[in-house]
Design a protein around this motif. Sequence first.
Motif, PDB file in Angstrom:
ATOM      1  N   GLU A 158      10.733  -6.956 -13.878  1.00  0.00           N
ATOM      2  CA  GLU A 158      10.923  -8.072 -12.406  1.00  0.00           C
ATOM      3  C   GLU A 158      11.017  -7.039 -11.376  1.00  0.00           C
ATOM      4  O   GLU A 158      10.093  -6.763 -10.498  1.00  0.00           O
ATOM      5  N   ALA A 159      11.626  -6.317 -11.473  1.00  0.00           N
ATOM      6  CA  ALA A 159      12.133  -5.713 -10.830  1.00  0.00           C
ATOM      7  C   ALA A 159      11.327  -4.088 -10.544  1.00  0.00           C
ATOM      8  O   ALA A 159      11.132  -3.477  -9.235  1.00  0.00           O
ATOM      9  N   LYS A 160      10.915  -3.928 -11.580  1.00  0.00           N
ATOM     10  CA  LYS A 160       9.520  -2.412 -11.170  1.00  0.00           C
ATOM     11  C   LYS A 160       8.629  -3.267 -10.397  1.00  0.00           C
ATOM     12  O   LYS A 160       7.740  -2.293  -9.630  1.00  0.00           O
ATOM     13  N   GLU A 161       8.045  -4.094 -10.993  1.00  0.00           N
ATOM     14  CA  GLU A 161       6.517  -4.942 -10.583  1.00  0.00           C
ATOM     15  C   GLU A 161       7.676  -5.225  -8.649  1.00  0.00           C
ATOM     16  O   GLU A 161       6.137  -5.306  -7.436  1.00  0.00           O
ATOM     17  N   THR A 162       8.334  -6.075  -8.630  1.00  0.00           N
ATOM     18  CA  THR A 162       8.871  -5.769  -7.305  1.00  0.00           C
ATOM     19  C   THR A 162       9.160  -4.558  -5.897  1.00  0.00           C
ATOM     20  O   THR A 162       9.163  -4.488  -5.334  1.00  0.00           O
ATOM     21  N   LEU A 163       9.371  -3.672  -6.432  1.00  0.00           N
ATOM     22  CA  LEU A 163       9.554  -2.239  -6.397  1.00  0.00           C
ATOM     23  C   LEU A 163       8.198  -1.323  -5.889  1.00  0.00           C
ATOM     24  O   LEU A 163       8.293  -1.787  -4.914  1.00  0.00           O
ATOM     25  N   ASP A 164       7.736  -2.286  -6.653  1.00  0.00           N
ATOM     26  CA  ASP A 164       5.492  -1.502  -6.377  1.00  0.00           C
ATOM     27  C   ASP A 164       5.515  -1.646  -5.398  1.00  0.00           C
ATOM     28  O   ASP A 164       5.121  -1.945  -3.899  1.00  0.00           O
ATOM     29  N   LEU A 165       5.307  -3.422  -5.511  1.00  0.00           N
ATOM     30  CA  LEU A 165       5.154  -4.409  -4.043  1.00  0.00           C
ATOM     31  C   LEU A 165       5.776  -3.515  -2.937  1.00  0.00           C
ATOM     32  O   LEU A 165       5.032  -3.784  -1.625  1.00  0.00           O
ATOM     33  N   VAL A 166       6.983  -3.958  -2.825  1.00  0.00           N
ATOM     34  CA  VAL A 166       7.790  -2.872  -1.424  1.00  0.00           C
ATOM     35  C   VAL A 166       7.509  -1.994  -1.252  1.00  0.00           C
ATOM     36  O   VAL A 166       6.980  -1.605  -0.249  1.00  0.00           O
ATOM     37  N   ASN A 167       7.456  -1.153  -2.167  1.00  0.00           N
ATOM     38  CA  ASN A 167       6.394   0.342  -1.312  1.00  0.00           C
ATOM     39  C   ASN A 167       5.936   0.382  -1.126  1.00  0.00           C
ATOM     40  O   ASN A 167       5.182   1.065  -0.263  1.00  0.00           O
ATOM     41  N   ARG A 168       4.628  -0.034  -1.713  1.00  0.00           N
ATOM     42  CA  ARG A 168       3.120  -0.668  -1.272  1.00  0.00           C
ATOM     43  C   ARG A 168       3.184  -1.930   0.573  1.00  0.00           C
ATOM     44  O   ARG A 168       2.384  -1.479   1.095  1.00  0.00           O
ATOM     45  N   THR A 169       4.473  -2.815   1.006  1.00  0.00           N
ATOM     46  CA  THR A 169       4.233  -3.247   2.038  1.00  0.00           C
ATOM     47  C   THR A 169       5.053  -2.806   3.620  1.00  0.00           C
ATOM     48  O   THR A 169       4.455  -2.262   4.055  1.00  0.00           O
ATOM     49  N   LEU A 170       5.684  -1.242   2.813  1.00  0.00           N
ATOM     50  CA  LEU A 170       6.664  -0.835   3.537  1.00  0.00           C
ATOM     51  C   LEU A 170       6.237   0.051   4.895  1.00  0.00           C
ATOM     52  O   LEU A 170       6.557   0.343   5.558  1.00  0.00           O
ATOM     53  N   PRO A 171       5.301   0.512   4.532  1.00  0.00           N
ATOM     54  CA  PRO A 171       3.877   1.566   4.746  1.00  0.00           C
ATOM     55  C   PRO A 171       3.528   1.033   5.856  1.00  0.00           C
ATOM     56  O   PRO A 171       3.469   1.296   6.908  1.00  0.00           O
ATOM     57  N   LEU A 172       3.122  -0.309   5.463  1.00  0.00           N
ATOM     58  CA  LEU A 172       2.715  -1.189   6.470  1.00  0.00           C
ATOM     59  C   LEU A 172       3.570  -1.456   7.162  1.00  0.00           C
ATOM     60  O   LEU A 172       2.900  -1.492   8.328  1.00  0.00           O
ATOM     61  N   LEU A 173       4.117  -2.271   7.261  1.00  0.00           N
ATOM     62  CA  LEU A 173       5.396  -2.609   8.151  1.00  0.00           C
ATOM     63  C   LEU A 173       5.607  -1.759   9.935  1.00  0.00           C
ATOM     64  O   LEU A 173       5.907  -1.651  10.412  1.00  0.00           O
ATOM     65  N   ARG A 174       5.533   0.102   8.961  1.00  0.00           N
ATOM     66  CA  ARG A 174       5.995   0.685   9.393  1.00  0.00           C
ATOM     67  C   ARG A 174       5.102   1.803  10.035  1.00  0.00           C
ATOM     68  O   ARG A 174       5.506   2.077  11.279  1.00  0.00           O
ATOM     69  N   ASP A 175       3.823   0.599  10.161  1.00  0.00           N
ATOM     70  CA  ASP A 175       2.753   1.346  10.662  1.00  0.00           C
ATOM     71  C   ASP A 175       2.264   0.195  11.432  1.00  0.00           C
ATOM     72  O   ASP A 175       1.076   0.226  12.446  1.00  0.00           O
ATOM     73  N   GLY A 176       3.572  -0.807  11.988  1.00  0.00           N
ATOM     74  CA  GLY A 176       3.139  -1.708  12.745  1.00  0.00           C
ATOM     75  C   GLY A 176       1.970  -2.908  12.374  1.00  0.00           C
ATOM     76  O   GLY A 176       1.272  -3.351  13.306  1.00  0.00           O
ATOM     77  N   LYS A 177       2.006  -2.848  11.339  1.00  0.00           N
ATOM     78  CA  LYS A 177       0.961  -4.303  10.739  1.00  0.00           C
ATOM     79  C   LYS A 177       1.890  -4.703   9.707  1.00  0.00           C
ATOM     80  O   LYS A 177       2.650  -4.469   9.211  1.00  0.00           O
TER      81      LYS A 177
END
Length: 365
Positions: A158-177
Amino acid sequence: MGFKMGIVGLPNVGKSTLFNALTQTAAAQAANYPFCTIEPNVGDVAVPDERLDQLSAIAGSAQIIPTRLTFVDIAGLVRGASRGEGLGNQFLANIREVDAIAHVVRCFEDTDITHVEGKIDPIADIETIETELMLADLDSLEKRVTALEKKAKGNDKEAKETLDLVNRTLPLLRDGKPARLVERKPEEERLFQMLGLLSSKPVLYVCNVEEASADKGNEFSAKVFERAKEEGAKAVVVSAKIESEIAVLPPDEQKEYLEAVGLAEPGLNRVIRAGYELLGLITYFTVGPKEARAWTITKGTRAPAAAGVIHTDFEKGFIRAETIAYADYTSLKGEAGARDAGRLRLEGKDYVVQDGDVMHFRFNT
């Protein structure tokens, strides 16, 4: 089961005025200064549905019980809320508890009501709120990465799957999305929701316009609708001033008032319909001599889970559902007519409930 919608926006955009109108109370103080709403005010309203009245009339039901919608009036956010400016931390925490965000946007000119940014610019207002939510999410996710990485190395699935989601979400947030734009599979949805991200909430933009524009909107609201279309959100036009005036009128006078200002229905109806569509919600009914009642479920819900909304025992012991489409129930004048015409169906566990279904559940105790 209804749903909980948080009313947010900058100070002085009409949030509390709208809340008062929607809940027909004066619980939220409407005043011309920031932070007049210190604690989130919560109000339940009956969801208007003409179908329920029709079904009740046909069945001779003694009582009508509509489904409910909860509005949470959340105090005005300001620039810097993600860093605790104003009452930011408290307000952001309140947003986490709602199913969707009704973002009230000021789309009217009024020199008597100050604007916290000093000018009327609905798109800039939207971006101010959205930025604060995204900054709060960015801070939240960045703080979790190290711990998730440690767990993932220890073969925590579950931690691996959550980390994957986090790593896909962070670039969006950093890009203002906003986080809601992250691509994800249906099976990832549970973990994504567990992240509790503010910018993952579905958004309904409520364009608060002057009275003269309450039917079709104005140039400000047109920009908001364009923005909503671009990001897959919803938008409605409402005049909070008109809604507050309607709210205090007796039911028989409300219709006359609406006709006088050129409106077919109160703004509440538009807000609810847009909210239901935004969250993929539908309504089914149970009808009998004692009561006609509306129940809210998510589109795609199967019969046993729909029964479980009434009582968990109904889902556990589900046998089948006697089902009549709303159109058949009304055109054939009730259950007996539908049964005689062969329009009453016995549906099993795999049946996906449709909007407007009239249902009676059979179950083992």
